[in-house]
Write a protein that holds these residues in place. Sequence first.
Motif, PDB file in Angstrom:
ATOM      1  N   THR A 206       8.181  -0.880   6.235  1.00 25.86           N
ATOM      2  CA  THR A 206       8.152   0.399   5.541  1.00 25.86           C
ATOM      3  C   THR A 206       7.193   0.358   4.354  1.00 25.86           C
ATOM      4  O   THR A 206       6.502   1.348   4.070  1.00 25.86           O
ATOM      5  N   THR A 207       7.121  -0.772   3.666  1.00 24.94           N
ATOM      6  CA  THR A 207       6.182  -0.913   2.543  1.00 24.94           C
ATOM      7  C   THR A 207       4.752  -0.661   3.003  1.00 24.94           C
ATOM      8  O   THR A 207       3.980   0.048   2.345  1.00 24.94           O
ATOM      9  N   LEU A 208       4.383  -1.227   4.142  1.00 21.29           N
ATOM     10  CA  LEU A 208       3.041  -1.030   4.690  1.00 21.29           C
ATOM     11  C   LEU A 208       2.791   0.443   4.983  1.00 21.29           C
ATOM     12  O   LEU A 208       1.725   0.990   4.662  1.00 21.29           O
ATOM     13  N   MET A 209       3.768   1.117   5.574  1.00 26.13           N
ATOM     14  CA  MET A 209       3.597   2.523   5.926  1.00 26.13           C
ATOM     15  C   MET A 209       3.490   3.411   4.684  1.00 26.13           C
ATOM     16  O   MET A 209       2.635   4.304   4.610  1.00 26.13           O
ATOM     17  N   LEU A 210       4.344   3.180   3.689  1.00 22.78           N
ATOM     18  CA  LEU A 210       4.310   3.991   2.469  1.00 22.78           C
ATOM     19  C   LEU A 210       2.998   3.827   1.715  1.00 22.78           C
ATOM     20  O   LEU A 210       2.528   4.750   1.040  1.00 22.78           O
TER      21      LEU A 210
ATOM     22  N   LEU B 195       0.217   6.386   2.208  1.00 25.66           N
ATOM     23  CA  LEU B 195       0.343   7.700   1.574  1.00 25.66           C
ATOM     24  C   LEU B 195       0.450   7.605   0.055  1.00 25.66           C
ATOM     25  O   LEU B 195       0.755   8.599  -0.604  1.00 25.66           O
ATOM     26  N   GLY B 196       0.238   6.414  -0.489  1.00 26.80           N
ATOM     27  CA  GLY B 196       0.290   6.253  -1.940  1.00 26.80           C
ATOM     28  C   GLY B 196       1.668   6.430  -2.522  1.00 26.80           C
ATOM     29  O   GLY B 196       1.819   6.876  -3.667  1.00 26.80           O
ATOM     30  N   LEU B 197       2.699   6.065  -1.771  1.00 24.24           N
ATOM     31  CA  LEU B 197       4.083   6.301  -2.202  1.00 24.24           C
ATOM     32  C   LEU B 197       4.778   5.054  -2.741  1.00 24.24           C
ATOM     33  O   LEU B 197       5.980   5.080  -2.985  1.00 24.24           O
ATOM     34  N   LEU B 198       4.044   3.966  -2.931  1.00 22.56           N
ATOM     35  CA  LEU B 198       4.663   2.762  -3.471  1.00 22.56           C
ATOM     36  C   LEU B 198       4.730   2.836  -4.994  1.00 22.56           C
ATOM     37  O   LEU B 198       3.854   3.413  -5.640  1.00 22.56           O
ATOM     38  N   PRO B 199       5.751   2.226  -5.603  1.00 21.31           N
ATOM     39  CA  PRO B 199       5.835   2.176  -7.068  1.00 21.31           C
ATOM     40  C   PRO B 199       4.688   1.361  -7.664  1.00 21.31           C
ATOM     41  O   PRO B 199       3.988   0.620  -6.954  1.00 21.31           O
ATOM     42  N   GLN B 200       4.521   1.467  -8.978  1.00 19.66           N
ATOM     43  CA  GLN B 200       3.433   0.780  -9.663  1.00 19.66           C
ATOM     44  C   GLN B 200       3.583  -0.740  -9.628  1.00 19.66           C
ATOM     45  O   GLN B 200       2.629  -1.463  -9.919  1.00 19.66           O
ATOM     46  N   SER B 201       4.763  -1.238  -9.273  1.00 20.50           N
ATOM     47  CA  SER B 201       4.983  -2.685  -9.224  1.00 20.50           C
ATOM     48  C   SER B 201       4.296  -3.341  -8.025  1.00 20.50           C
ATOM     49  O   SER B 201       4.248  -4.568  -7.936  1.00 20.50           O
ATOM     50  N   PHE B 202       3.754  -2.539  -7.108  1.00 17.86           N
ATOM     51  CA  PHE B 202       3.035  -3.071  -5.949  1.00 17.86           C
ATOM     52  C   PHE B 202       1.526  -3.064  -6.219  1.00 17.86           C
ATOM     53  O   PHE B 202       0.994  -2.097  -6.766  1.00 17.86           O
ATOM     54  N   VAL B 203       0.857  -4.139  -5.811  1.00 15.18           N
ATOM     55  CA  VAL B 203      -0.592  -4.259  -5.958  1.00 15.18           C
ATOM     56  C   VAL B 203      -1.212  -4.360  -4.566  1.00 15.18           C
ATOM     57  O   VAL B 203      -0.755  -5.166  -3.745  1.00 15.18           O
ATOM     58  N   LEU B 204      -2.254  -3.537  -4.294  1.00 15.38           N
ATOM     59  CA  LEU B 204      -2.887  -3.526  -2.980  1.00 15.38           C
ATOM     60  C   LEU B 204      -4.383  -3.777  -3.106  1.00 15.38           C
ATOM     61  O   LEU B 204      -5.032  -3.260  -4.016  1.00 15.38           O
ATOM     62  N   THR B 205      -4.916  -4.546  -2.181  1.00 15.64           N
ATOM     63  CA  THR B 205      -6.360  -4.749  -2.074  1.00 15.64           C
ATOM     64  C   THR B 205      -6.746  -4.703  -0.603  1.00 15.64           C
ATOM     65  O   THR B 205      -5.924  -5.003   0.271  1.00 15.64           O
TER      66      THR B 205
END
Length: 506
Positions: free
Chosen positions: A57-61, A64-74
């Motif tokens: 679910t984290t990958l899917m969210l 759409l930019g729906l993850l909280p600020q505590s997640f970092v993506l590159t």
Amino acid sequence: MHLTEIASPPCVLSLVNLSIWLQSDDKPALPLIENLTLHLHSGEVLGVVGRSGAAKTTLMLSLLGLLPQSFVLTAQSATFAGASLPIDKQGDEAAFLSLRGRGIGYIFQEPKAAFNPLHTVAKSFDELYRQLGLPKKQRKQDMLHWLRLVRLPNPEQFLHRYVHELSGGEARRISIAQVLALRPRLVIADEPTGALDSQLTDEILALLTDLCRQNDTALILVSHDLPSVMTHCDQLLALARTDDNCHHAIGTVQDLSNHAIVRQLLAVDYGTPTTPSINNTEQAVLELQQVAVGYRRFWWGIKQVLSGIDLQLQRGQIIGMMGASGIGKSTLAKAVLQLDNRLKVSGLVLIEGKNPHRLGAGSLRQLRRRVQLVMQEVKASLNPDLTILDSLLEAIAANDNQEPTSELALIDELLALCGLSKQLLCRYPDELSGGECQRICLVRALLARPSVLILDEPTAMLDRISIAKLLDLLKNINQQYGTAMFIISHDKAMLEAICHKIMALD
């Protein structure tokens, strides 16, 4: 003679070397996804499988930019329909506004949370049609068209209902209809069959895949139901994660059929029920005699939902209940504990010999502690502003008989019993997977040391390995504490593996 080259379908979603980490103030960043590359084309179906907590679910969210600020993506690159996908701008509404709905449609894991509780189903559709610019005179016809497609009987009766008047299965089918009504380029279905019976599961998956292929819409099916997903998808993405490591594999269904995590998920055995230690001379902990339940409908009178329900649940016994989606299984659980003032209950209800419908407010609160209900919408039953530890301590504080000195020891014991890491205690509900929330709610219920556990679809968000472990856990609780259990589920195989008796509602 000239050979005509057949053009390949356009690429809808492309991710190259995507990585996701969960940051914490006092701990190193936790890797959830590392260097994932996938390409999804129009009309293709991608199945995403893995254990609960594997970051599906984290990958899917993140798309759409729906993850909280505590997640970092590159990512080396991320594109949707040929345009850049701003995955590094999680929480930036403006960056993702044009994508949500008409670009990427999302069918959420907990469908009721996606509805505005102040809007009827028709009003919810109206909000969507305003985005499409559909004339008002055409809206009702289009609503009914999509509600019929998702196999809702007599769909017109649902238009004026609110979300609290829907069963889990009804809410799920309506959420699918609303997403499809926007005709997006990509549909993400996160556990689309979690609260549906087996027949409806097959129908909904076939419907989703057929509609998407007919309209050249890409589809991502995120599910714990691996056997069903494997029959409908073109590609399979298997995710696996431990406390300090994560890995993935992607390929055709045939390529991944021998992958370790896929083999483990398919080879699970739920076991058989334990022998109940029942003393028939004791009073039943929960007894129903000719119970009928209906909804008060103001000047329209009572709408009957259930009638003639008889049940005797003894200490140490596990009873299951099956029935079609929307038949009233969850309504019965709420009626027993008087959790909905709109319900009219007749017949005899006894909890440890006491009738909850004849008790004052204080006595009723005391009696409810003896019967703990783990609801179907587990994330909705956790306070989003409290950490998991605070939610558990809140449950202990409500139990006057609990010694304060043993609070943390008891929490540690139950977390270990449920196969949960203590690292989860400092997180908030939106940082947990559906399966982790499910087990946290079970821990919270057990903190009250109840005589009866009512579990509403307890395995709907769990993979087959986690289901087997949960069943072993429930059997241990049943044997160790003599806790009686009433389990509501569509999963016949699961009920047969744990229940001493199964009731069927027609």
